[in-house]
Design an enzyme around this catalytic site. Sequence first.
Site, PDB file in Angstrom:
ATOM      1  CG  ASP A 180      44.826 -38.819  22.949  1.00  0.00           C
ATOM      2  OD1 ASP A 180      44.648 -39.822  22.231  1.00  0.00           O
ATOM      3  OD2 ASP A 180      44.744 -37.645  22.520  1.00  0.00           O
ATOM      4  CE  LYS A 226      36.586 -49.851  12.197  1.00  0.00           C
ATOM      5  NZ  LYS A 226      35.141 -50.058  12.339  1.00  0.00           N
TER       6      LYS A 226
HETATM    7  C1  MYA Z   1      54.512 -44.299  17.610  1.00  0.00           C
HETATM    8  C2  MYA Z   1      53.911 -43.159  17.776  1.00  0.00           C
HETATM    9  C3  MYA Z   1      54.597 -42.064  17.407  1.00  0.00           C
HETATM   10  C4  MYA Z   1      53.951 -40.867  17.641  1.00  0.00           C
HETATM   11  C5  MYA Z   1      54.104 -40.542  19.045  1.00  0.00           C
HETATM   12  C6  MYA Z   1      53.675 -39.197  19.263  1.00  0.00           C
HETATM   13  C7  MYA Z   1      53.314 -39.056  20.657  1.00  0.00           C
HETATM   14  C8  MYA Z   1      52.036 -38.403  20.767  1.00  0.00           C
HETATM   15  C9  MYA Z   1      50.883 -39.307  20.475  1.00  0.00           C
HETATM   16  C10 MYA Z   1      49.716 -38.431  20.593  1.00  0.00           C
HETATM   17  C11 MYA Z   1      48.498 -39.134  20.173  1.00  0.00           C
HETATM   18  C12 MYA Z   1      47.407 -38.140  20.232  1.00  0.00           C
HETATM   19  C13 MYA Z   1      46.670 -38.172  18.973  1.00  0.00           C
HETATM   20  C14 MYA Z   1      45.635 -37.107  18.997  1.00  0.00           C
HETATM   21  O1  MYA Z   1      45.305 -36.542  19.987  1.00  0.00           O
HETATM   22  S1  MYA Z   1      44.917 -36.743  17.535  1.00  0.00           S
HETATM   23  C15 MYA Z   1      43.920 -35.322  17.915  1.00  0.00           C
HETATM   24  C16 MYA Z   1      42.507 -35.667  18.215  1.00  0.00           C
HETATM   25  N1  MYA Z   1      41.880 -36.293  17.102  1.00  0.00           N
HETATM   26  C17 MYA Z   1      41.411 -35.600  16.050  1.00  0.00           C
HETATM   27  O2  MYA Z   1      41.497 -34.405  15.975  1.00  0.00           O
HETATM   28  C18 MYA Z   1      40.784 -36.425  14.975  1.00  0.00           C
HETATM   29  C19 MYA Z   1      39.690 -35.678  14.245  1.00  0.00           C
HETATM   30  N2  MYA Z   1      38.965 -36.613  13.396  1.00  0.00           N
HETATM   31  C20 MYA Z   1      39.431 -36.963  12.185  1.00  0.00           C
HETATM   32  O3  MYA Z   1      40.417 -36.431  11.701  1.00  0.00           O
HETATM   33  C21 MYA Z   1      38.744 -38.078  11.469  1.00  0.00           C
HETATM   34  O4  MYA Z   1      37.385 -38.133  11.872  1.00  0.00           O
HETATM   35  C22 MYA Z   1      39.400 -39.446  11.738  1.00  0.00           C
HETATM   36  C23 MYA Z   1      40.876 -39.451  11.248  1.00  0.00           C
HETATM   37  C24 MYA Z   1      39.367 -39.840  13.209  1.00  0.00           C
HETATM   38  C25 MYA Z   1      38.654 -40.518  10.979  1.00  0.00           C
HETATM   39  O5  MYA Z   1      38.787 -40.214   9.661  1.00  0.00           O
HETATM   40  P1  MYA Z   1      37.597 -40.460   8.665  1.00  0.00           P
HETATM   41  O6  MYA Z   1      36.362 -39.911   9.267  1.00  0.00           O
HETATM   42  O7  MYA Z   1      38.043 -39.987   7.335  1.00  0.00           O
HETATM   43  O8  MYA Z   1      37.561 -42.040   8.729  1.00  0.00           O
HETATM   44  P2  MYA Z   1      37.024 -42.967   7.614  1.00  0.00           P
HETATM   45  O9  MYA Z   1      35.765 -42.410   7.031  1.00  0.00           O
HETATM   46  O10 MYA Z   1      38.135 -43.323   6.688  1.00  0.00           O
HETATM   47  O11 MYA Z   1      36.610 -44.232   8.483  1.00  0.00           O
HETATM   48  C26 MYA Z   1      37.525 -45.213   8.797  1.00  0.00           C
HETATM   49  C27 MYA Z   1      36.828 -46.110   9.802  1.00  0.00           C
HETATM   50  O12 MYA Z   1      36.836 -45.455  11.088  1.00  0.00           O
HETATM   51  C28 MYA Z   1      35.513 -45.393  11.597  1.00  0.00           C
HETATM   52  N3  MYA Z   1      35.413 -44.198  12.433  1.00  0.00           N
HETATM   53  C29 MYA Z   1      35.846 -42.949  12.142  1.00  0.00           C
HETATM   54  N4  MYA Z   1      35.637 -42.140  13.206  1.00  0.00           N
HETATM   55  C30 MYA Z   1      35.061 -42.895  14.155  1.00  0.00           C
HETATM   56  C31 MYA Z   1      34.617 -42.634  15.469  1.00  0.00           C
HETATM   57  N5  MYA Z   1      34.724 -41.428  16.041  1.00  0.00           N
HETATM   58  N6  MYA Z   1      34.096 -43.642  16.173  1.00  0.00           N
HETATM   59  C32 MYA Z   1      34.000 -44.885  15.662  1.00  0.00           C
HETATM   60  N7  MYA Z   1      34.414 -45.204  14.406  1.00  0.00           N
HETATM   61  C33 MYA Z   1      34.927 -44.214  13.675  1.00  0.00           C
HETATM   62  C34 MYA Z   1      34.623 -45.335  10.369  1.00  0.00           C
HETATM   63  O13 MYA Z   1      33.304 -45.749  10.678  1.00  0.00           O
HETATM   64  C35 MYA Z   1      35.350 -46.343   9.482  1.00  0.00           C
HETATM   65  O14 MYA Z   1      35.031 -47.646   9.948  1.00  0.00           O
HETATM   66  P3  MYA Z   1      34.847 -48.858   8.913  1.00  0.00           P
HETATM   67  O15 MYA Z   1      33.903 -48.371   7.866  1.00  0.00           O
HETATM   68  O16 MYA Z   1      36.218 -49.173   8.363  1.00  0.00           O
HETATM   69  O17 MYA Z   1      34.306 -49.986   9.743  1.00  0.00           O
END
Ligand code: MYA
Length: 262
Positions: A180, A226
């Site tokens: 992740d 996405k």
């Molecule tokens: C460079 C990096 C720097 C950082 C480095 C740090 C290192 C650490 C890195 C650590 C990294 C660790 C990170 C972590 O661990 S993050 C922690 C774990 N994740 C969460 O807690 C996320 C919880 N969920 C949410 O907050 C929302 O549901 C999210 C943000 C995910 C979507 O929000 P929302 O629901 O408001 O989205 P939308 O309505 O605008 O939809 C947008 C599009 O997405 C599609 N969609 C949504 N969900 C799904 C799904 N499950 N399967 C398939 N598709 C899905 C949806 O159909 C639509 O598609 P389309 O209509 O456009 O076709």
Amino acid sequence: MLRHIARRLGSLHGQQIFNGLKGISPDQLLSKEIHRHLQSSLETISPISTTSLWPFSSQPRDFSQPNSSWSPEMRKVYDDYIGLCDTDSENGEKQKGPWRKLPSYNRSIKYATAGIHLSKLIQAKARLFTRNVKDQGATFEYVVFVNKEEKRCVCVFQAGHLLEGAPGHVHGGAIATIIDTVTGTLAGFLSGPIMTANLNIDYRSPMPLGSVVLIHSALDRIERKKTYITCKVTSTDESKLYTEATALFVSIGVGHLFGSRN
Ligand SMILES: CCCCCCCCCCCCCC(=O)SCCNC(=O)CCNC(=O)[C@H](O)C(C)(C)COP(=O)(O)OP(=O)(O)OC[C@H]1O[C@@H](n2cnc3c(N)ncnc32)[C@H](O)[C@@H]1OP(=O)(O)O
């Protein structure tokens, strides 16, 4: 809180930000500003820029520097990739390499602020899951190299003894965590602020504790908000496949973390 942070960011960038504030909510301002910082900080190879204007900031520590817990194998792979990063030639000129090493902090917000201590304003005691054990080598030792042209990254990961699941082997949750983290780092590098929406993992072979493995992640595609990433975990000579995964990250505005949708 958002207004407070926006004011802090404003004081960092002076009139430009205050002008930009007109007609823009703190949520939107933060989102744009943090995205800009995220990209520019990740553009910077270690060491991170020391030119912050924030008077109380200090150089954030990069936890992905070699340490005494690294095995010779981990160190060798690290050195091999460092050799593929930018180098200074004998005449002092920079020579571009295809890879760059990303810094690794103990708070994810430090990426967004290039080390500015906004992290003290938000859950000061919080630490990134993969960087919260001080005992070197006990849990996640890892370093991420990114290839911007090819939109992929490789993480060199050494799994410590506190990550046990099946006897003598790495816990599936720990493997999921590092996948992740690595796929999320690549998605964030390419798309700005994101959250994991979906993570699918196939565990193909048990991974012995102490193993050094490569986590290869690559962009599959970006569709609107996405970002789809593929991932493969192998031995360092790539002869053994440990794990395969696919991940979906959805771009978020910073307001998303504070309960508002933007
Ligand atoms: C460079 C990096 C720097 C950082 C480095 C740090 C290192 C650490 C890195 C650590 C990294 C660790 C990170 C972590 O661990 S993050 C922690 C774990 N994740 C969460 O807690 C996320 C919880 N969920 C949410 O907050 C929302 O549901 C999210 C943000 C995910 C979507 O929000 P929302 O629901 O408001 O989205 P939308 O309505 O605008 O939809 C947008 C599009 O997405 C599609 N969609 C949504 N969900 C799904 C799904 N499950 N399967 C398939 N598709 C899905 C949806 O159909 C639509 O598609 P389309 O209509 O456009 O076709």
